[in-house]
Scaffold this motif. Structure first.
Motif, PDB file in Angstrom:
ATOM      1  N   TYR A 241       7.729  21.121   5.748  1.00 19.71           N
ATOM      2  CA  TYR A 241       8.408  22.207   5.033  1.00 19.71           C
ATOM      3  C   TYR A 241       8.266  23.545   5.738  1.00 19.71           C
ATOM      4  CZ  TYR A 241       4.054  23.794   2.617  1.00 19.71           C
ATOM      5  OH  TYR A 241       2.806  24.276   2.301  1.00 19.71           O
ATOM      6  N   ASN A 242       7.151  23.765   6.435  1.00 22.07           N
ATOM      7  CA  ASN A 242       6.995  25.044   7.119  1.00 22.07           C
ATOM      8  C   ASN A 242       7.916  25.149   8.324  1.00 22.07           C
ATOM      9  OD1 ASN A 242       5.340  27.567   6.993  1.00 22.07           O
ATOM     10  ND2 ASN A 242       4.945  26.994   9.115  1.00 22.07           N
ATOM     11  N   ASP A 243       8.314  23.997   8.877  1.00 18.02           N
ATOM     12  CA  ASP A 243       9.298  24.006   9.947  1.00 18.02           C
ATOM     13  C   ASP A 243      10.624  24.554   9.429  1.00 18.02           C
ATOM     14  OD1 ASP A 243      10.486  23.630  12.361  1.00 18.02           O
ATOM     15  OD2 ASP A 243      10.335  21.459  12.389  1.00 18.02           O
ATOM     16  N   GLY A 244      10.995  24.149   8.222  1.00 19.63           N
ATOM     17  CA  GLY A 244      12.214  24.675   7.621  1.00 19.63           C
ATOM     18  C   GLY A 244      12.128  26.163   7.352  1.00 19.63           C
ATOM     19  N   ILE A 245      10.986  26.600   6.787  1.00 17.71           N
ATOM     20  CA  ILE A 245      10.795  28.027   6.504  1.00 17.71           C
ATOM     21  C   ILE A 245      10.837  28.843   7.789  1.00 17.71           C
ATOM     22  CG2 ILE A 245       9.167  29.757   5.649  1.00 17.71           C
ATOM     23  CD1 ILE A 245       8.165  27.628   3.650  1.00 17.71           C
ATOM     24  N   GLY A 246      10.089  28.375   8.798  1.00 24.89           N
ATOM     25  CA  GLY A 246      10.023  29.096  10.063  1.00 24.89           C
ATOM     26  C   GLY A 246      11.374  29.195  10.750  1.00 24.89           C
ATOM     27  N   SER A 247      12.161  28.122  10.669  1.00 23.77           N
ATOM     28  CA  SER A 247      13.482  28.132  11.296  1.00 23.77           C
ATOM     29  C   SER A 247      14.385  29.161  10.633  1.00 23.77           C
ATOM     30  CB  SER A 247      14.116  26.742  11.209  1.00 23.77           C
ATOM     31  OG  SER A 247      13.348  25.794  11.929  1.00 23.77           O
ATOM     32  N   GLY A 381      29.360  23.439  18.310  1.00 25.68           N
ATOM     33  CA  GLY A 381      30.043  24.679  18.662  1.00 25.68           C
ATOM     34  C   GLY A 381      29.861  25.783  17.645  1.00 25.68           C
ATOM     35  N   THR A 382      29.050  25.541  16.615  1.00 32.73           N
ATOM     36  CA  THR A 382      28.742  26.521  15.561  1.00 32.73           C
ATOM     37  C   THR A 382      27.395  26.178  14.948  1.00 32.73           C
ATOM     38  OG1 THR A 382      29.433  27.414  13.414  1.00 32.73           O
ATOM     39  CG2 THR A 382      30.030  25.137  13.905  1.00 32.73           C
ATOM     40  N   SER A 383      26.770  27.170  14.297  1.00 29.20           N
ATOM     41  CA  SER A 383      25.444  26.955  13.713  1.00 29.20           C
ATOM     42  C   SER A 383      25.478  26.531  12.246  1.00 29.20           C
ATOM     43  CB  SER A 383      24.604  28.239  13.843  1.00 29.20           C
ATOM     44  OG  SER A 383      24.418  28.565  15.198  1.00 29.20           O
ATOM     45  N   ARG A 384      26.650  26.379  11.656  1.00 29.72           N
ATOM     46  CA  ARG A 384      26.725  26.074  10.223  1.00 29.72           C
ATOM     47  C   ARG A 384      26.070  24.732   9.892  1.00 29.72           C
ATOM     48  NH1 ARG A 384      29.584  29.691   7.462  1.00 29.72           N
ATOM     49  NH2 ARG A 384      31.020  31.034   8.623  1.00 29.72           N
ATOM     50  N   ALA A 385      26.415  23.704  10.658  1.00 28.37           N
ATOM     51  CA  ALA A 385      25.815  22.387  10.411  1.00 28.37           C
ATOM     52  C   ALA A 385      24.312  22.427  10.651  1.00 28.37           C
ATOM     53  CB  ALA A 385      26.465  21.330  11.296  1.00 28.37           C
ATOM     54  N   ALA A 386      23.867  23.240  11.610  1.00 24.49           N
ATOM     55  CA  ALA A 386      22.441  23.359  11.917  1.00 24.49           C
ATOM     56  C   ALA A 386      21.666  23.946  10.733  1.00 24.49           C
ATOM     57  CB  ALA A 386      22.240  24.213  13.163  1.00 24.49           C
ATOM     58  N   ILE A 387      22.266  24.955  10.072  1.00 24.55           N
ATOM     59  CA  ILE A 387      21.629  25.547   8.893  1.00 24.55           C
ATOM     60  C   ILE A 387      21.467  24.498   7.793  1.00 24.55           C
ATOM     61  CG2 ILE A 387      22.107  27.089   6.937  1.00 24.55           C
ATOM     62  CD1 ILE A 387      20.959  28.690   9.076  1.00 24.55           C
ATOM     63  N   ALA A 388      22.506  23.742   7.526  1.00 29.73           N
ATOM     64  CA  ALA A 388      22.453  22.725   6.466  1.00 29.73           C
ATOM     65  C   ALA A 388      21.453  21.623   6.783  1.00 29.73           C
ATOM     66  CB  ALA A 388      23.845  22.130   6.253  1.00 29.73           C
ATOM     67  N   SER A 389      21.256  21.325   8.087  1.00 27.03           N
ATOM     68  CA  SER A 389      20.338  20.246   8.469  1.00 27.03           C
ATOM     69  C   SER A 389      18.884  20.552   8.121  1.00 27.03           C
ATOM     70  CB  SER A 389      20.447  19.977   9.973  1.00 27.03           C
ATOM     71  OG  SER A 389      19.873  21.038  10.729  1.00 27.03           O
ATOM     72  N   LEU A 390      18.570  21.821   7.869  1.00 23.61           N
ATOM     73  CA  LEU A 390      17.188  22.192   7.532  1.00 23.61           C
ATOM     74  C   LEU A 390      16.751  21.621   6.188  1.00 23.61           C
ATOM     75  CD1 LEU A 390      17.140  25.943   8.690  1.00 23.61           C
ATOM     76  CD2 LEU A 390      16.337  23.926   9.939  1.00 23.61           C
ATOM     77  N   THR A 391      17.694  21.172   5.357  1.00 23.27           N
ATOM     78  CA  THR A 391      17.333  20.604   4.054  1.00 23.27           C
ATOM     79  C   THR A 391      16.389  19.414   4.196  1.00 23.27           C
ATOM     80  OG1 THR A 391      19.341  19.252   4.105  1.00 23.27           O
ATOM     81  CG2 THR A 391      19.455  21.330   2.898  1.00 23.27           C
ATOM     82  N   ILE A 392      16.524  18.647   5.288  1.00 23.44           N
ATOM     83  CA  ILE A 392      15.691  17.454   5.459  1.00 23.44           C
ATOM     84  C   ILE A 392      14.221  17.831   5.574  1.00 23.44           C
ATOM     85  CG2 ILE A 392      15.926  17.396   7.993  1.00 23.44           C
ATOM     86  CD1 ILE A 392      15.804  14.354   5.610  1.00 23.44           C
ATOM     87  N   PHE A 393      13.929  18.991   6.180  1.00 22.19           N
ATOM     88  CA  PHE A 393      12.532  19.414   6.331  1.00 22.19           C
ATOM     89  C   PHE A 393      11.904  19.725   4.970  1.00 22.19           C
ATOM     90  CE2 PHE A 393      14.404  20.388  10.498  1.00 22.19           C
ATOM     91  CZ  PHE A 393      13.481  19.738  11.327  1.00 22.19           C
ATOM     92  N   PHE A 394      12.671  20.331   4.083  1.00 27.41           N
ATOM     93  CA  PHE A 394      12.151  20.648   2.750  1.00 27.41           C
ATOM     94  C   PHE A 394      12.011  19.390   1.900  1.00 27.41           C
ATOM     95  CE2 PHE A 394      14.260  24.679   4.046  1.00 27.41           C
ATOM     96  CZ  PHE A 394      13.108  25.446   4.107  1.00 27.41           C
ATOM     97  N   ALA A 395      12.956  18.465   2.031  1.00 25.98           N
ATOM     98  CA  ALA A 395      12.913  17.235   1.243  1.00 25.98           C
ATOM     99  C   ALA A 395      11.686  16.388   1.602  1.00 25.98           C
ATOM    100  CB  ALA A 395      14.192  16.437   1.455  1.00 25.98           C
ATOM    101  N   VAL A 396      11.452  16.219   2.903  1.00 24.83           N
ATOM    102  CA  VAL A 396      10.308  15.404   3.342  1.00 24.83           C
ATOM    103  C   VAL A 396       8.988  16.104   3.017  1.00 24.83           C
ATOM    104  CG1 VAL A 396       9.191  14.310   5.324  1.00 24.83           C
ATOM    105  CG2 VAL A 396      11.683  14.291   5.125  1.00 24.83           C
ATOM    106  N   GLY A 397       8.951  17.439   3.202  1.00 27.69           N
ATOM    107  CA  GLY A 397       7.748  18.194   2.868  1.00 27.69           C
ATOM    108  C   GLY A 397       7.394  18.056   1.405  1.00 27.69           C
ATOM    109  N   LEU A 398       8.388  18.135   0.524  1.00 30.80           N
ATOM    110  CA  LEU A 398       8.159  17.957  -0.924  1.00 30.80           C
ATOM    111  C   LEU A 398       7.637  16.559  -1.217  1.00 30.80           C
ATOM    112  CD1 LEU A 398      11.235  19.799  -2.439  1.00 30.80           C
ATOM    113  CD2 LEU A 398       8.882  20.088  -3.211  1.00 30.80           C
ATOM    114  N   LEU A 399       8.172  15.570  -0.525  1.00 26.01           N
ATOM    115  CA  LEU A 399       7.734  14.183  -0.750  1.00 26.01           C
ATOM    116  C   LEU A 399       6.238  14.023  -0.462  1.00 26.01           C
ATOM    117  CD1 LEU A 399       8.517  11.195  -1.311  1.00 26.01           C
ATOM    118  CD2 LEU A 399       8.924  10.974   1.141  1.00 26.01           C
ATOM    119  N   PHE A 400       5.779  14.548   0.671  1.00 22.53           N
ATOM    120  CA  PHE A 400       4.366  14.410   1.018  1.00 22.53           C
ATOM    121  C   PHE A 400       3.487  15.302   0.134  1.00 22.53           C
ATOM    122  CE2 PHE A 400       5.930  12.401   4.878  1.00 22.53           C
ATOM    123  CZ  PHE A 400       4.955  11.413   5.084  1.00 22.53           C
ATOM    124  N   LEU A 401       4.000  16.468  -0.265  1.00 24.73           N
ATOM    125  CA  LEU A 401       3.225  17.351  -1.131  1.00 24.73           C
ATOM    126  C   LEU A 401       2.993  16.685  -2.481  1.00 24.73           C
ATOM    127  CD1 LEU A 401       1.948  20.190  -1.152  1.00 24.73           C
ATOM    128  CD2 LEU A 401       4.054  21.028  -2.180  1.00 24.73           C
TER     129      LEU A 401
END
Length: 401
Positions: A241-247, A381-401
């Motif tokens: 989850y901190n990877d998502g926050i930091g990004s 060619g754009t960062s929009r999809a990259a922003i949305a991809s950060l959801t996986i970091f929060f989802a997995v972080g919540l699972l382990f927490l």
């Protein structure tokens, strides 16, 4: 004195890492490249800095415990960060190698100093006080970083009023002001906080090469973490989850620049985040006392999950600012509660050692968020999809927490 260091170094986190360095990098250092490639170069620069920090942090933490030199290490790395931050003033058009190198060294100084700053927490607060003191430190950081950012904003928005030539000169002056601010307000910690005594483990003697002790303790800590199941699980959760926050923190400004948000409006958004974040950081400290630190942290991560989804749809300055305000509600609270939870579950006598691994969890994980961002930005060619991809970091972080 301890909390004032958050006031001091938050100038780097806010003005350099957050609001100004990345759009300045895009507009000056890599101005000759396409917009999405500029974003990718910055993301790779961030990943490399985090990789270096991740490698050195646990060894430095173990050495500081053995030598009883937490404050000395903090002073050295803060000084390194302060020096190289000032070098950002001299970046010229197209000088992306110099700009990346200076930012990497400044970031190493900032992040390494934080290992020793955070490891002092168990020595200045009791277990019952840690949530409150940790969140208070973050709140102090919001105030300190916000005040300097406000000054930087007026320099950049109205440079002529201050005898400056243009927005570029206001930006360069802002970089130098961070160095002065960081140096000046580090003095209370260095003067008032006591250096904890050296910590010798079984089988260790005084006078051994600290570097050798550092590596041997890292190996031992790896074994010991496996015996502390809660520490291990929390580190894995934090890793994601901190990877998502930091990004989000490191890439929001350059993402804004890519979609057409002006540098003054990016700066204004970060300024709003700073001051809106102050009451919410204190609120999370209060909330942790009511529902527990873990539940408070879980709530913050759920909000971050939806922020990442919302980022995909941002088009206007108003929408960019709205997303910034949403981040302000959870940024300080999530980080402060993470720090206090970890401080409560690690052995006190090995706090630097374990906080070195806490830092490593953040930094090694932090490599992947910007790297994924860079790959997806380049491919799409754009960062929009990259922003949305950060959801996986929060989802997995919540699972382990």
């Amino acid at each position: 004195g301890w909390a004032m260091y958050d006031w001091a170094n938050s100038a780097f986190a806010t003005t350099i890492m957050g609001a100004l360095a990345s759009p300045f990098y895009a507009d000056v250092a890599v101005s000759h490249l396409p917009a999405n490639v500029r974003t990718a170069y910055w993301a790779w620069t961030t990943s490399l800095a985090l990789f270096i920090i991740a490698v050195i942090s646990p060894v430095l933490g173990a050495m500081a415990d053995y030598m009883g030199s937490k404050k000395k290490f903090l002073a050295f790395f803060a000084g390194t960060g302060i020096l190289f931050t000032s070098f950002l003033c001299f970046v010229g058009p197209g000088q992306w190698v110099f700009a990346s190198g200076v930012f990497i060294l400044a970031n190493i100084g900032f992040a390494a100093a934080n290992v020793f700053y955070e490891s002092l927490l168990p020595y200045i607060a009791s277990q019952k006080e840690m949530d409150r003191v940790s969140t208070a430190g973050y709140a102090m950081g919001y105030v300190g970083g916000g005040l300097l950012l406000a000054l930087n904003f007026v320099w950049i928005a109205w440079p002529e009023a201050f005898g400056l030539r243009d927005m570029d000169q206001g930006t360069r002056l802002s970089f130098f002001s961070v160095s002065v601010w960081w140096a000046l307000f580090s003095i209370p910690l260095l003067r008032r906080v006591r250096e904890p005594p050296p910590s010798l483990e079984v089988g260790e003697t005084v006078g051994v090469n600290p570097l050798r002790i550092g590596f041997s303790r890292v190996a031992e800590t790896l074994k010991e973490i496996r015996r502390h199941k809660q520490v291990f699980l929390f580190l894995v959760a934090f890793w994601f989850y901190n990877d998502g926050i930091g990004s989000i923190i490191k890439l929001a400004a350059i993402y804004g620049a890519e979609i057409g948000i002006s540098r003054p409006n990016i700066l204004l958004t970060f300024l709003l985040v700073q001051f809106v974040g102050i009451p919410f950081t204190f609120a999370f400290g209060w909330l942790a006392g009511k529902i527990g630190a873990k539940r408070g942290l879980q709530l913050a991560l759920v909000i971050y999950f939806f922020i990442s989804i919302g980022g995909y749809f941002v088009n206007t300055t108003a929408q960019f600012m709205a997303m910034g305000l949403a981040v302000a509600t959870v940024q300080g609270g999530s980080q402060a509660l993470s720090r206090s939870i970890f401080a409560n579950i690690v052995p006190r006598s090995k706090s630097s050692q374990f906080f070195g691994f806490f830092s490593v969890s953040a930094k090694f994980a932090g490599i992947f968020g910007p790297a994924v961002f860079a790959v997806m930005t380049t491919a799409a060619g754009t960062s929009r999809a990259a922003i949305a991809s950060l959801t996986i970091f929060f989802a997995v972080g919540l699972l382990f927490l």
